[in-house]
Structure formats: structure tokens, C-alpha cells
Design an enzyme around this catalytic site. Structure first.
Site, PDB file in Angstrom:
ATOM      1  CE  LYS A 228       4.808   5.969  14.122  1.00  0.00           C
ATOM      2  NZ  LYS A 228       5.239   5.552  12.763  1.00  0.00           N
ATOM      3  CG  ASP A 233       2.191   0.365  12.275  1.00  0.00           C
ATOM      4  OD1 ASP A 233       0.966   0.119  12.292  1.00  0.00           O
ATOM      5  OD2 ASP A 233       2.757   0.989  11.358  1.00  0.00           O
ATOM      6  CE  LYS A 240       3.744  -1.353   9.525  1.00  0.00           C
ATOM      7  NZ  LYS A 240       4.239  -0.484   8.453  1.00  0.00           N
ATOM      8  CG  ASP A 251       6.075   2.506  13.923  1.00  0.00           C
ATOM      9  OD1 ASP A 251       6.914   3.207  13.325  1.00  0.00           O
ATOM     10  OD2 ASP A 251       4.884   2.439  13.585  1.00  0.00           O
ATOM     11  CG  ASP A 310       1.082   0.709   7.553  1.00  0.00           C
ATOM     12  OD1 ASP A 310       1.364   0.747   8.773  1.00  0.00           O
ATOM     13  OD2 ASP A 310       1.858   0.255   6.696  1.00  0.00           O
ATOM     14  CD  GLU A 312       0.953   3.844  12.443  1.00  0.00           C
ATOM     15  OE1 GLU A 312       2.090   3.938  12.932  1.00  0.00           O
ATOM     16  OE2 GLU A 312       0.758   3.450  11.268  1.00  0.00           O
ATOM     17  NE  ARG A 314       1.298   9.962   7.467  1.00  0.00           N
ATOM     18  CZ  ARG A 314       1.741   9.790   6.215  1.00  0.00           C
ATOM     19  NH1 ARG A 314       1.168  10.440   5.221  1.00  0.00           N
ATOM     20  NH2 ARG A 314       2.732   8.962   5.961  1.00  0.00           N
TER      21      ARG A 314
END
Length: 460
Positions: A228, A233, A240, A251, A310, A312, A314
Site C-alpha cells: 500500500k 491520507d 480525518k 500511510d 478513509d 482507501e 484496501r
């Protein structure tokens, strides 16, 4: 990262003597009178992490004593010697006696020498270690350099580590080891059927991309790593809070860790055909950002309803996993900083992993313990799969409710895994919140050393 190991003969290396509270009295009794009196006057009792340089008659350092946990302690830290580089005066050192695990102590010494100094001058510890007998310095150095790579990538803030810069790091690695490198950028992702990666990254001024690195003999077993690469993010339109964004430069920790793992694999010349896939995006907020309840048809053909922007990570992994499965890899591994639920369940130091391969699970657990790279298996619990159902699409990326968030994320990804002989998913944190021996505060390499050992045993 420069190797901390002394390669030239070092007959004058200063001895480091490891002691526990149980062994200290005997060690102290064997010291020269002046050194013994100095240790007693300083109140040294071999408390774990305590370090004391003992003087010789001419005022030089005769030796160093360092405290460890008791051998039988359930709380002993095998990386405790990783504190030494930050405690020792400049010089060359050697182990005078064996710590609890000599190999892990040498690795910890190397890992504890790491410093992130890109933005301000930070003097790296000017200490070197004579390799203990029987230690394969090349293997230890390989691991330490890979960990440093992952830490550097994660610690670099998002303004200097966006999708393009992450791709440059992967391309540099490919060039170093003679691997093939390809990258699909921006709207070409949509044209080449990577709709989820494109959707997550399209709101950013920095174009999303899919990094693709291939190395090794095509006749060897196919091992594919997917990481990933969300370089920052915000949460997207499901924004967030500010506190939740403070370390979101991490992230892309999954990408950093698969690159570290790939570096170890290629440097060791393991007998695999390695492929590394990294969807690199920034989840930003703009007028064209993807929205809650939007629906996208994924590369695999499954329609995905957006339950939360949020969730995202996956999404971008789903398209990359679908691509990976198109060539039917023997082993497919994905890593990502995916869920807060994993941290709630297991904390920052113990990433969960998921697989339906019982042999792989047992082997990986052994490797994690032997490498002091902790992992814990959680189940791909089939009854929870129904929580991902959508009334208007094949699947929802983020079911409502707060239960089993790491498990449902793994189950979501499992829907995009097909034709891989074995699949392993690891939900890492990629960050050390407060410094520990050999693990400074900041970006961290998690699971990569354990998986490298597994691959080495299978394909070495």
C-alpha cells in the site's frame, strides 16, 4: 546506511561484557580492583539497559558493562543491545561474552545505529562492532540496510515523498539490481483498467500511479509483493481529524516495507521470480474527489460501493491484487498500514497476519519469533464476510459498525485474490510511537525480516 561492523583486524577493540542481576556479582568479583571499585561507587547493578564504561589505570576505557534482563525473564528484550550505539563513546567494540542471542544482538547493534538526518544534521554514532564469531555479517548488514531503507522512506514527509518520489525510490532499487521497472501514471490507470487506484488518487495534484518491478529467473517460483503506497491520507471527504493526520506520512509504510523485503530478496539472490506492485496515491480533498456511496467497477469486475473514503488503502490494493493474480503467483503477499482496529486489538508492535495456508502460518510464526519481528495470526472469519454486502453493488469497502475492522478489511481483500496458490496479508503499523532498543521513534520496518527469513528457507 554505512555498515557498523569493523572489517579490519581490531585487536584493541574495547570489550562489552553483558551482565544480568543474577550474574553481576560474579562478573564484578573478577574485575580488577580499580574497575570493581568504580562500578560499585557508581551503583551499577546490571539493571537492563544500564551501561557503564570502566576505567583502566591510565584513565582509558578498559571495558564496558551492560545490563540485560534475566535469561528466564518473560519480558527480556532480545534487542536490548540496540541501545549501545547511543550510549557508547566513539570507538571499536567487541562482545566479551554472549548476550541472550548473539546474532540478534549484533543485528540490534546495527539497527540501533540508524539516524534519520535528511533535514537536520544528526551525527550518527561513531561506534563500530567487531563481528562476533559465527555471525554472517553479510546477512546482518543486508537486513540492517533494508530496515534503514524502509525507515527513511516512511520518515520522509509527504511533501518530499509523494507518488512520484516513491516511484523514483522503486526505480532506483530496480536499477541497482537489474530489475525491470514499469509505471502506469494518472489517467492511463483508468484507460488500462485500474479504476480503484485511479479513483482514490484522482483528487490530488500529484498523479496516482501503479509501480511494477520484476526481477529474477522466469522459471523460478513466482513470488509477488503488493504494498500500500498511500503517500498521505487526509481521509478524503470522510476527513480525518487533525490528530488523525499527524503521522499519515506513514500511510505508504506497506510500500516501504515491500521495497525493503524486495531489496533483501534481490541482494540475497533468492531463487524466485519476484514481482513488486505498489499502487502509489495521495488521498486528497478536491472537487473531483471520490465520494461516499460512489460505485466503481474494479479491475476484477466486482462493483465496489464506497462506504467510507478513509478506507482507501484496501481499494488501491484490490486492483493491484487482481493484477497480481492474473499470472497465478505461487505466493502472493500484501502489506499495508490499513486499520486502526489492528492497533486497538494488538497495539503498535504486533501486526496481525492472515492466511488460509496452515503450513505458511506455522512457518511464518516460527520465523517471526526467530527474527524478533513479531507477528500474530488472526482469522479470516467467514461469517463476517456478509458484513461487506452492499444492497446496490457486489461489495462495500467499509461496513458500518465498529467490530472486527482488521478482519473485515482482510476479507474485503480476499474477494480480489484468485488463482494465487497461497496468499498472505499483513496489517502493519509501520511506526514506533516511542523509542525502544534498536527501534527509534518514527518509521519502522515490520514483518519484512520475518518474511525474508521464510523466503530464504523456502527459496534460498
Amino acid at each position: 546506511m554505512h555498515s557498523v561492523f569493523e572489517t579490519a583486524p581490531a585487536t584493541s577493540a574495547t570489550a562489552i561484557t553483558f551482565a544480568t542481576k543474577a550474574t553481576w556479582d560474579a562478573i564484578c568479583a573478577d574485575l580488577p580492583a580499580q574497575a570493581r571499585q568504580f562500578a560499585l561507587a557508581n551503583g551499577f547493578t546490571a539493571k537492563p539497559g544500564a551501561c557503564l564504561a570502566l576505567p583502566s589505570a591510565d584513565g582509558q576505557i578498559a571495558q564496558v558493562v551492560f545490563g540485560l534482563e534475566e535469561e528466564a525473564s518473560k519480558f527480556r528484550d532480545l534487542f536490548r543491545p540496540g541501545q549501545l550505539p547511543g550510549l557508547l563513546p566513539p570507538g571499536v567494540y567487541r562482545f566479551a561474552n554472549a548476550p541472550h542471542d548473539v546474532r540478534l544482538a549484533a543485528l540490534a547493534f546495527a539497527l540501533g545505529s540508524y539516524r534519520f538526518n535528511r533535514y537536520r544534521k544528526t551525527d550518527a554514532p561513531d561506534v563500530r562492532l567487531v563481528p562476533p564469531d559465527g555471525i554472517d555479517v553479510a546477512v546482518i548488514t543486508r537486513m540492517a540496510e533494508a530496515v534503514a531503507l524502509a525507515r527513511d522512506l516512511i520518515n520522509t514527509p509527504a511533501n518530499d515523498m509523494g507518488p512520484a518520489e516513491l516511484a523514483e525510490a522503486a526505480q532506483h532499487l530496480a536499477k541497482r539490481f537489474g530489475a525491470n521497472f514499469d509505471c502506469i501514471v494518472g489517467d492511463d490507470l483508468a484507460r488500462q483498467n485500474f479504476p480503484l487506484i485511479h479513483a482514490v488518487g484522482m483528487a490530488s495534484s500529484r498523479a496516482p500511479r501503479l509501480i511494477d518491478l520484476i526481477w529474477g529467473d522466469p522459471a523460478h517460483p513466482k513470488v509477488t509483493l503488493v504494498g500500500k503506497g498511500v503517500c498521505f491520507d487526509t481521509g478524503g471527504l470522510d476527513l480525518k481529524p487533525s490528530s488523525g493526520m499527524l503521522i499519515m506520512k506513514k500511510d505508504m509504510g506497506g510500500a516501504a516495507n515491500v521495497l525493503a523485503l524486495a531489496q533483501m530478496v534481490m541482494d540475497a539472490k533468492l531463487k524466485v521470480r519476484l514481482r513488486v506492485l505498489i499502487p502509489a496515491v495521495e488521498n486528497a480533498v478536491a472537487g473531483n474527489a471520490f465520494r461516499p456511496l460512489d460505485i466503481f467497477t474494479s479491475r476484477k469486475g466486482l462493483s465496489v460501493e464506497i462506504g467510507n473514503t478513509d478506507a482507501e488503502g484496501r481499494l488501491v490494493l484490490a486492483d493491484a491484487l487482481a493484477l497480481a493474480c492474473e499470472e497465478k503467483p505461487d505466493l502472493l503477499i500484501d502489506m499495508g498500514t490499513l486499520t486502526g482496529a489492528a492497533r486497538v486489538a494488538l497495539g503498535p508492535d504486533l501486526p496481525p497476519f492472515y492466511t488460509n495456508d496452515e503450513t505458511l502460518a506455522l512457518d511464518l510464526a516460527v520465523c517471526a519469533k526467530e527474527e524478533n519481528d513479531p507477528l500474530w495470526r488472526l482469522p479470516l472469519w467467514p461469517p463476517y464476510d456478509a458484513w461487506l454486502d452492499s444492497k446496490v453493488a457486489n461489495v462495500n469497502n467499509a461496513p458500518s459498525g465498529t467490530f472486527a475492522g482488521s478482519i473485515t478489511c482482510a476479507l474485503f481483500l480476499q474477494r480480489f485474490v484468485e488463482d494465487a496458490k497461497t496468499w498472505l496479508h499483513v496489517d502493519i503499523y509501520g511506526w514506533t510511537p516511542s523509542a525502544k532498543p534498536a527501534r527509534p521513534e518514527g518509521g519502522e520496518c515490520q514483518a519484512a525480516r520475518a518474511i525474508y527469513r521464510l523466503l530464504g528457507e523456502r527459496y534460498g
